[in-house]
Design a protein around this motif. Sequence first.
Motif, PDB file in Angstrom:
ATOM      1  N   THR A  49       0.834  -1.206   0.000  1.00 45.77           N
ATOM      2  CA  THR A  49       0.000   0.000   0.000  1.00 45.77           C
ATOM      3  C   THR A  49       0.871   1.259   0.000  1.00 45.77           C
ATOM      4  N   ARG A  50       2.049   1.159   0.591  1.00 48.80           N
ATOM      5  CA  ARG A  50       2.999   2.284   0.562  1.00 48.80           C
ATOM      6  C   ARG A  50       3.499   2.487  -0.872  1.00 48.80           C
ATOM      7  N   LEU A  51       3.675   1.396  -1.607  1.00 52.39           N
ATOM      8  CA  LEU A  51       4.087   1.508  -3.010  1.00 52.39           C
ATOM      9  C   LEU A  51       3.040   2.232  -3.845  1.00 52.39           C
ATOM     10  N   VAL A  52       1.768   1.980  -3.557  1.00 48.95           N
ATOM     11  CA  VAL A  52       0.705   2.689  -4.283  1.00 48.95           C
ATOM     12  C   VAL A  52       0.815   4.185  -3.996  1.00 48.95           C
ATOM     13  N   GLU A  53       1.024   4.544  -2.732  1.00 48.85           N
ATOM     14  CA  GLU A  53       1.211   5.956  -2.365  1.00 48.85           C
ATOM     15  C   GLU A  53       2.420   6.549  -3.073  1.00 48.85           C
ATOM     16  N   LYS A  54       3.512   5.791  -3.075  1.00 50.96           N
ATOM     17  CA  LYS A  54       4.759   6.241  -3.694  1.00 50.96           C
ATOM     18  C   LYS A  54       4.532   6.504  -5.190  1.00 50.96           C
ATOM     19  N   ALA A  55       3.873   5.560  -5.860  1.00 50.94           N
ATOM     20  CA  ALA A  55       3.581   5.716  -7.288  1.00 50.94           C
ATOM     21  C   ALA A  55       2.630   6.885  -7.518  1.00 50.94           C
ATOM     22  N   TYR A  56       1.639   7.030  -6.648  1.00 54.87           N
ATOM     23  CA  TYR A  56       0.693   8.150  -6.770  1.00 54.87           C
ATOM     24  C   TYR A  56       1.431   9.487  -6.652  1.00 54.87           C
ATOM     25  N   ASN A  57       2.305   9.603  -5.660  1.00 54.96           N
ATOM     26  CA  ASN A  57       3.037  10.857  -5.470  1.00 54.96           C
ATOM     27  C   ASN A  57       3.925  11.171  -6.664  1.00 54.96           C
ATOM     28  N   GLU A  58       4.595  10.160  -7.199  1.00 53.31           N
ATOM     29  CA  GLU A  58       5.435  10.392  -8.366  1.00 53.31           C
ATOM     30  C   GLU A  58       4.575  10.709  -9.591  1.00 53.31           C
ATOM     31  N   GLY A  59       3.467   9.983  -9.746  1.00 57.53           N
ATOM     32  CA  GLY A  59       2.560  10.249 -10.866  1.00 57.53           C
ATOM     33  C   GLY A  59       1.991  11.653 -10.825  1.00 57.53           C
ATOM     34  N   THR A  60       1.722  12.157  -9.614  1.00 54.85           N
ATOM     35  CA  THR A  60       1.204  13.520  -9.446  1.00 54.85           C
ATOM     36  C   THR A  60       2.195  14.540 -10.003  1.00 54.85           C
ATOM     37  N   VAL A  61       3.476  14.286  -9.816  1.00 53.96           N
ATOM     38  CA  VAL A  61       4.513  15.186 -10.318  1.00 53.96           C
ATOM     39  C   VAL A  61       4.588  15.110 -11.849  1.00 53.96           C
ATOM     40  N   GLN A  62       4.394  13.913 -12.407  1.00 51.65           N
ATOM     41  CA  GLN A  62       4.585  13.721 -13.842  1.00 51.65           C
ATOM     42  C   GLN A  62       3.343  13.971 -14.698  1.00 51.65           C
ATOM     43  N   CYS A  63       2.146  13.859 -14.114  1.00 52.66           N
ATOM     44  CA  CYS A  63       0.910  14.019 -14.888  1.00 52.66           C
ATOM     45  C   CYS A  63       0.560  15.493 -15.073  1.00 52.66           C
ATOM     46  N   THR A  64      -0.080  15.787 -16.204  1.00 58.16           N
ATOM     47  CA  THR A  64      -0.534  17.146 -16.457  1.00 58.16           C
ATOM     48  C   THR A  64      -1.851  17.444 -15.740  1.00 58.16           C
ATOM     49  N   GLU A  65      -2.646  16.423 -15.469  1.00 57.83           N
ATOM     50  CA  GLU A  65      -3.927  16.531 -14.760  1.00 57.83           C
ATOM     51  C   GLU A  65      -3.787  15.871 -13.387  1.00 57.83           C
ATOM     52  N   PRO A  66      -4.670  16.180 -12.441  1.00 56.98           N
ATOM     53  CA  PRO A  66      -4.636  15.456 -11.161  1.00 56.98           C
ATOM     54  C   PRO A  66      -4.842  13.957 -11.388  1.00 56.98           C
ATOM     55  N   VAL A  67      -4.150  13.134 -10.616  1.00 60.62           N
ATOM     56  CA  VAL A  67      -4.249  11.682 -10.773  1.00 60.62           C
ATOM     57  C   VAL A  67      -5.611  11.220 -10.256  1.00 60.62           C
ATOM     58  N   ARG A  68      -6.379  10.601 -11.147  1.00 60.33           N
ATOM     59  CA  ARG A  68      -7.694  10.070 -10.801  1.00 60.33           C
ATOM     60  C   ARG A  68      -7.688   8.545 -10.774  1.00 60.33           C
ATOM     61  N   GLU A  69      -6.707   7.972 -11.478  1.00 63.04           N
ATOM     62  CA  GLU A  69      -6.652   6.517 -11.611  1.00 63.04           C
ATOM     63  C   GLU A  69      -5.195   6.084 -11.699  1.00 63.04           C
TER      64      GLU A  69
END
Length: 156
Positions: A22-42
């Motif tokens: 579950t920490r990995l999901v958070e880690k990926a979400y945080n990194e994805g937030t930096v890389q995505c142009t839109e807020p991460v929804r999925e």
Amino acid sequence: MVNPDATLRMYLQYYEKEINLTRLVEKAYNEGTVQCTEPVREIEVYVKPEDGRAYYVANSEVQSYVNLWDSKRDTYESKPLSGEISWNSEVKHRLIFEYRGKQCDCDSIIERVVEKYKSIYAGERLREMEIYIRQEHEAAYYVIDGRHTGSVSMFA
């Protein structure tokens, strides 16, 4: 019945190490937030312990990976990770574990654990669930509310 505020923690016990999935999901979400142009929804996270990485796809647009173990590459340094996922998360997340060429959707493990719990403890509210995946046993062991234990198969 699952309390809407229930907390989930899921771990992979891989040889002599324990990986907080579950920490990995958070880690990926945080990194994805930096890389995505839109807020991460999925976000979909594919855990491959033999690679030492968890590959992810955020918003069907960004594909990258995070290391299973902390490294200088991590982008979440300003915000500590809780290693917990709330049942009420507004972000749709999917966690998939790959082992011996087979994929195991962790949501299906969670569903089997909840079904088994409800069949044994009908009417009791589930507030906290910890799941420990042991790939060599092809089983997921669980602890619910710190006192109810059992196991389910990784693969249905």
